[in-house]
Enzyme design. Structure first.
Site, mmCIF file in Angstrom:
data_model
loop_
_atom_site.group_PDB
_atom_site.id
_atom_site.type_symbol
_atom_site.label_atom_id
_atom_site.label_comp_id
_atom_site.label_asym_id
_atom_site.label_seq_id
_atom_site.Cartn_x
_atom_site.Cartn_y
_atom_site.Cartn_z
ATOM 1 N N ASP A 214 0.865 -1.177 0.000
ATOM 2 C CA ASP A 214 0.000 0.000 0.000
ATOM 3 C C ASP A 214 0.907 1.234 0.000
ATOM 4 O OD1 ASP A 214 -1.832 2.016 0.410
ATOM 5 O OD2 ASP A 214 -2.615 1.248 2.308
ATOM 6 N N ILE A 215 0.943 1.926 -1.145
ATOM 7 C CA ILE A 215 1.802 3.115 -1.286
ATOM 8 C C ILE A 215 1.032 4.347 -0.816
ATOM 9 C CG2 ILE A 215 3.123 4.568 -2.886
ATOM 10 C CD1 ILE A 215 3.407 2.200 -4.759
ATOM 11 N N THR B 34 4.360 5.181 4.310
ATOM 12 C CA THR B 34 3.901 6.564 4.378
ATOM 13 C C THR B 34 5.097 7.479 4.624
ATOM 14 O OG1 THR B 34 2.486 8.153 5.561
ATOM 15 C CG2 THR B 34 3.395 6.343 6.867
ATOM 16 N N SER C 172 4.411 10.349 6.386
ATOM 17 C CA SER C 172 3.972 11.153 7.528
ATOM 18 C C SER C 172 4.282 10.436 8.836
ATOM 19 C CB SER C 172 2.474 11.427 7.429
ATOM 20 O OG SER C 172 1.961 11.792 8.692
ATOM 21 N N CYS D 188 -13.495 22.583 -2.999
ATOM 22 C CA CYS D 188 -13.270 21.269 -3.606
ATOM 23 C C CYS D 188 -14.588 20.540 -3.848
ATOM 24 C CB CYS D 188 -12.349 20.419 -2.737
ATOM 25 S SG CYS D 188 -10.642 21.012 -2.757
#
Length: 295
Positions: free
Chosen positions: A78-79, A102, A104, A264
């Site tokens: 999972d990128i 991740t 973060s 958005c």
């Protein structure tokens, strides 16, 4: 214009990490206030526009799991694993081994803790690293809401790396915001205040690097309006917690994010913004020949 466009999209490894920190390492408590309980910060999948946010986010995970056509004991990457929920759900539902990466630190610490709490250490591993630093093989690769941060200069590198990491009969599923219009400059306000280095690609900008990477598009779904519903939920939750957010982060932050979420939502409702789900393979026979396995 050209040089501005060039400079804003140069996401080297170190720069990518600081760009991600700018957005995802604001207080986790803020995200807690407006995201669903699994903290999915990406487009949900509404089978009915009256679905709750929780239901729609679970729909999204299930939809992606089906598209990956997972088999027990496969290795999944999972990128851009976020707060870990997609990786953890894949592990729970498919008996696969999952590696989530991740940039973060907040998300990494949170995800590691969740693996422990859910007792899935033998199936799920999270790493704080850049996708460009990996060198191993996976049966399946998934990436949700991370491609927007790759930067145009790195599209070729990104798909080449997905190709390198994917086994010969593997399947990748890339879920990204996109535009139905021809390529144009990044939105300057979003670049400055919300997502430095972020960009939503047009289909024409992705087809070329995909084709050159040795991957083939085996399926492409365009999710229309799903993100406007998702953002509407986020915005309503965000506004309902106004007092708390003002206390935590002040008026400027509150107004900036209200504008961001509302703007958005409208871009996905009335403008050019959609979500692309690319399913990619190396071989023509890696998947069933109809879509029945998805639906």
């Amino acid at each position: 214009r050209g040089s501005y466009r060039f400079l804003t999209n140069y996401n080297f490894v170190k720069k990518s990490k600081s760009n991600v920190a700018h957005h995802y390492d604001i207080s986790d408590d803020i995200y807690e206030l407006f995201l669903d309980s699994q903290r999915q910060y990406s487009c949900a999948y509404f089978k009915d526009e009256n679905d709750s946010l929780e239901t729609a986010q679970n729909n999204k995970i299930d939809h992606i799991i089906k598209k990956l056509n997972l088999k027990p004991n496969q290795r999944v990457l999972d990128i851009g694993s976020g707060w870990g929920s997609l990786a953890l759900e894949i592990a729970k539902k498919s008996q696969c081994e999952v590696v989530g990466i991740t940039l973060s630190e907040n998300q990494f610490e949170y995800s590691k803790k969740k693996v422990k709490d859910m007792n899935l250490e033998n199936q799920v591993e999270f790493r704080l690293m850049d996708y460009r630093q990996m060198n191993e093989k996976f049966d399946k690769i998934v990436s949700v809401g991370m491609f927007e941060h790759v930067g145009r200069k790195f599209y070729k590198k990104y798909f080449e790396q997905v190709s390198n990491l994917l086994s010969d009969d593997g399947v990748a599923l890339i879920h990204t915001i996109g535009s139905v219009n021809p390529p144009r400059d990044p939105q300057p306000w979003i670049t400055k205040y919300i997502f430095p280095g972020g960009y939503t690609p047009s289909l024409s900008e992705l087809a070329d690097p995909i084709e050159k990477s040795g991957l083939a598009i085996s399926d492409l779904e365009i999710l229309r309006l799903h993100y406007s519903h998702t953002l509407r939920h986020w915005k309503e939750r965000f506004l309902s917690k106004k007092d708390k957010i003002l206390e935590m982060s002040g008026e400027n932050f509150f107004r900036m994010w209200e504008f961001y979420l509302t703007g958005c939502e409208m871009a996905f409702k009335w403008g050019d913004q959609v979500v692309f789900q690319f399913q990619l393979t190396k071989k023509i026979n890696s998947l069933p020949i109809t879509r029945d396995y998805i639906y």
